[in-house]
Design an enzyme around this catalytic site. Structure first.
Site, PDB file in Angstrom:
ATOM      1  N   CYS A   1      23.112  33.998  34.459  1.00 48.42           N
ATOM      2  CA  CYS A   1      22.826  33.240  33.231  1.00 48.42           C
ATOM      3  C   CYS A   1      23.516  31.885  33.262  1.00 48.42           C
ATOM      4  O   CYS A   1      22.915  30.875  32.905  1.00 48.42           O
ATOM      5  CB  CYS A   1      23.294  34.023  32.006  1.00 48.42           C
TER       6      CYS A   1
ATOM      7  N   CYS B   1      19.586  31.432  23.168  1.00 49.82           N
ATOM      8  CA  CYS B   1      18.497  32.261  23.699  1.00 49.82           C
ATOM      9  C   CYS B   1      18.495  33.642  23.048  1.00 49.82           C
ATOM     10  O   CYS B   1      17.474  34.110  22.570  1.00 49.82           O
ATOM     11  CB  CYS B   1      18.635  32.436  25.213  1.00 49.82           C
TER      12      CYS B   1
ATOM     13  N   CYS C   1      43.144  52.089  38.627  1.00 48.18           N
ATOM     14  CA  CYS C   1      43.394  53.486  39.008  1.00 48.18           C
ATOM     15  C   CYS C   1      43.608  53.578  40.513  1.00 48.18           C
ATOM     16  O   CYS C   1      44.502  54.257  41.008  1.00 48.18           O
ATOM     17  CB  CYS C   1      42.182  54.349  38.656  1.00 48.18           C
TER      18      CYS C   1
ATOM     19  N   CYS D   1      39.599  60.700  42.842  1.00 50.03           N
ATOM     20  CA  CYS D   1      39.420  60.595  41.393  1.00 50.03           C
ATOM     21  C   CYS D   1      39.462  62.013  40.809  1.00 50.03           C
ATOM     22  O   CYS D   1      40.072  62.260  39.765  1.00 50.03           O
ATOM     23  CB  CYS D   1      38.077  59.962  41.056  1.00 50.03           C
TER      24      CYS D   1
END
Lengths: 106, 269, 156
Positions: free
Chosen positions: B230, B188, B122, B85
Site C-alpha cells: 500500500c 481509500c 518466544c 513450541c
C-alpha cells in the site's frame, strides 16, 4: 525441499469414489518474467505429477507453464483395496518429491 | 463535524513524520471507529465467489499448506533449550483465541508485539534458537498456524491502558496523507470503500485474514507485506516489516476491525 | 472548509487512481495466438483431429480476479468402465505464451471423470478443453474468461 499437503480420507468403503487433493509449494517460474534489473528469470517448473495406488498408476498430470504457482490438483480414484497411495512430483530437472498415505478400505 | 475533526487530525498528523512521537492531545477519542461496527466488511466480502470458495473450503485453500507446515515446526525442537513450541504450549489448539487479542502490549518488554513478534520473542527467549526473520516461510507458517486456531473468532484487541499511545500512533499513521500521491489509508479505505478502482472494488483494508494467500503474490504473506505494498502504491517509502510503526498501525487496524472474524488463512486477489 | 474544496478525499483518490493506472504496463509478455493453439492441438490430438462438441463440462469463472491463478474444474460424461472411459483431458489456451496448459491422464480406476486445478491466464481469452475417450473419440468444450487487472501496483 518443497512442502506438500495431501487431503484424502484415511478409510473408504470398497467401490467408493475417493476424492484426493494435493498441493505443493513451487514457484512454477514461467521463464517469461524479468527480475528488477531486467534479467530473464529462468524457467523452473514441475512437469509431472503421478499418483499410484497399491502399486498401480491411477492418475497422471502433465504440467506446463500455465499451471498456477503452488500447483494444486483434485482428482478421484476408486477404493479397491487397502494400500499405499504414493504421490510423486517431478520437476524439469528430474528432482522428485514423494509422499505417501495409507488408504484403508473396508 | 466528523469530517472537520478528521481534517484537523490529518493536519496534525501530517505535520509530523515522527508518528510515534505524535501522541494524542488529552481527551482525544483515539478509539473512534473509522467504520461503524455494523458496516464493517471483511475483504472476503469484496471477492468473487470462486475466490471466496477457495478460502472457505479448507481442502482447497492454498494457505493451509502454510498452516500444515506450521504444525510440523510446532513440534520440532529448536535451539539451545532443545524445546519445541509444543513443549510449553501443548497442542496448537491451546492457543485458540490468542490471535484475536494481538497486537498486545508486553509489560515486561515494554513493547507492543504482534503475533509475529510474540513468536519471534518466544523463539529467542524460550527456545534460544536462531531468529526467524520477518516474512520467512517458517515465521509465516507458525503465525498462520496460531492465527488459524482462532478462525471464526472476533478480533478483540486491548486499546486502553498501556496500548493507548500505540493505538494513537497507528491511528495518526492511518490518517496521514503519504507519498508522492499524498493519499492516506483513510481516503481509500474509510471514505471510498465499495467504489470501483478500475475493475476492483476498494476494500475496507481489514486485517482479519493474515497471513493471507494472495493470488497476486502467488504465495502466503504477512499483513506487513500487504501494508508495504500500500505504501508503495501511493509512492511512499514503506516502513520495514516488523517495524514499531507498522505494528502500531496494525493495532489501529485491529481496533478498527473489532468484531470481524479471523479468517486465517484468507485468500485474496 | 473552503468552497470548492468540498470533497478532498475523492479528488485525491481519483488523482491517485490515475497515477496507479499508468504503472502496471511493464513486463510485456510474449503472447501466443489462436493459430499457435491450433498448431498445439494438432500436435497433441493428431493432424486433422476434429473434436466433437459436447460431453465435456468446464467450470471457469466468467470474470477472473487475477490471471495468476484461476480455478478450473472439468468433468466429462463417461461411465468410466474398463471398456468405456476417459483417457486424457487436454487444456489449451489461445493467448498464453505456451498453448498447452495442462493434461490429465485418467482411467477406469478414476471412478469419475472429474478433475480440478488452478491455471494462469495471460489475459482475457477462450480456454478449450478436449477429452480423448478410450475408443479414441474426441470431445470438447470451451469457455471465455475475462481477466481483470489489479488497480494497485504491488512490487513487494
Amino acid at each position: 525441499m518443497p512442502a506438500t499437503r495431501i487431503v484424502l480420507p484415511a478409510r473408504a468403503r470398497k467401490g467408493e469414489v475417493v476424492e484426493i487433493k494435493t498441493i505443493i509449494t513451487h514457484p512454477m517460474e514461467t521463464g517469461y518474467r524479468r527480475d528488477h534489473v531486467g534479467l530473464a528469470i529462468a524457467r523452473d517448473i514441475i512437469t509431472r505429477f503421478t499418483c499410484t495406488y497399491a502399486g498401480e498408476e491411477v492418475f497422471r498430470m502433465d504440467l506446463f507453464t500455465g499451471v498456477a504457482a503452488n500447483p494444486f490438483v483434485g482428482f478421484t480414484t476408486l477404493a479397491t483395496e487397502t494400500g499405499e497411495v504414493v504421490f510423486e512430483w517431478t520437476d524439469q530437472h528430474g528432482t522428485v518429491t514423494r509422499e505417501q498415505r495409507r488408504l484403508v478400505v473396508v | 463535524m466528523a469530517r472537520r475533526g478528521r481534517r484537523a487530525a490529518l493536519g496534525a498528523a501530517g505535520a509530523s513524520l515522527m508518528l510515534l512521537a505524535a501522541l494524542p492531545a488529552a481527551g482525544q477519542t483515539a478509539t473512534e471507529p473509522g467504520i461503524a461496527a455494523g458496516d464493517r466488511k471483511s475483504g472476503r466480502d469484496f471477492l468473487a465467489p470462486e475466490t471466496r470458495a477457495q478460502q472457505d473450503d479448507l481442502s482447497i485453500n492454498p494457505g493451509m499448506l502454510w498452516v500444515e507446515q506450521g504444525e510440523k515446526l510446532w513440534r520440532e525442537a529448536a535451539g539451545a533449550g532443545a524445546k519445541a513450541c509444543a513443549s510449553c504450549h501443548g497442542d496448537p489448539s491451546a492457543l485458540k483465541g490468542v490471535a484475536a487479542r494481538y497486537p498486545a502490549y508486553d509489560a515486561r518488554l515494554q513493547r507492543l508485539l504482534n503475533l509475529e513478534g510474540r513468536i519471534q520473542n518466544c523463539r529467542l527467549e524460550h527456545q534460544r534458537a536462531a531468529p526467524l526473520p520477518y516474512e520467512s516461510q517458517a515465521l509465516l507458517a507458525l503465525t498462520a498456524l496460531v492465527a488459524h486456531q482462532s478462525r471464526g473468532l472476533p478480533l478483540n484487541v486491548a486499546t486502553k491502558g498501556p496500548a493507548r499511545p500505540f493505538l494513537a500512533a497507528g491511528r495518526a499513521m492511518f490518517f496521514t496523507q503519504q507519498g508522492q500521491l499524498s493519499i492516506s489509508c483513510a481516503q481509500c479505505h474509510d471514505d471510498n470503500w465499495g467504489k470501483r478502482l478500475r475493475a476492483e472494488r476498494i476494500s475496507q483494508g481489514q486485517p482479519n485474514g493474515f497471513p493471507t494467500y494472495r493470488l497476486e503474490w502467488q504465495t502466503t504473506g504477512s499483513l506487513h507485506r500487504r501494508l508495504r505494498a500500500c505504501f508503495q502504491g501511493v509512492r511512499a517509502e514503506p516502513f520495514a516489516a516488523g517495524s514499531p510503526e507498522l505494528v502500531a498501525l496494525e493495532l489501529y487496524l485491529a481496533a478498527r476491525a473489532r468484531g470481524l472474524p479471523i479468517e486465517t488463512p484468507a485468500v485474496r486477489r | 472548509m473552503q468552497p470548492g474544496d468540498s470533497n478532498p478525499s475523492r479528488r485525491k483518490v481519483l488523482a491517485g487512481a490515475i497515477g496507479i493506472v499508468v504503472l502496471p504496463l511493464t513486463g510485456h509478455q510474449a503472447h501466443a495466438t489462436p493459430e499457435n493453439m491450433a498448431e498445439a492441438m494438432g500436435e497433441a490430438l493428431g493432424a486433422g483431429a476434429a473434436p466433437k462438441s459436447g460431453r465435456v463440462k468446464l467450470v471457469l469463472p466468467e470474470l477472473a480476479e487475477n490471471g495468476n491463478s484461476v480455478p478450473l474444474r472439468i468433468s466429462v460424461e463417461s461411465p468410466m468402465t474398463a471398456a468405456d472411459h476417459v483417457d486424457t483431458i487436454y487444456v489449451f489456451s489461445e493467448r498464453n505464451p505456451v498453448s498447452n496448459v495442462v493434461r490429465f491422464h485418467l482411467g477406469p480406476r478414476s471412478g469419475r471423470a472429474q478433475v480440478m486445478t488452478s491455471i494462469r491466464l495471460a489475459g482475457t481469452q477462450h480456454i478449450t478443453v478436449v477429452a480423448r475417450m478410450s475408443d479414441g473419440s474426441l470431445w470438447s468444450s470451451a469457455a471465455n474468461v475475462v481477466v481483470t487487472q489489479a488497480a494497485c501496483i504491488d512490487d513487494t
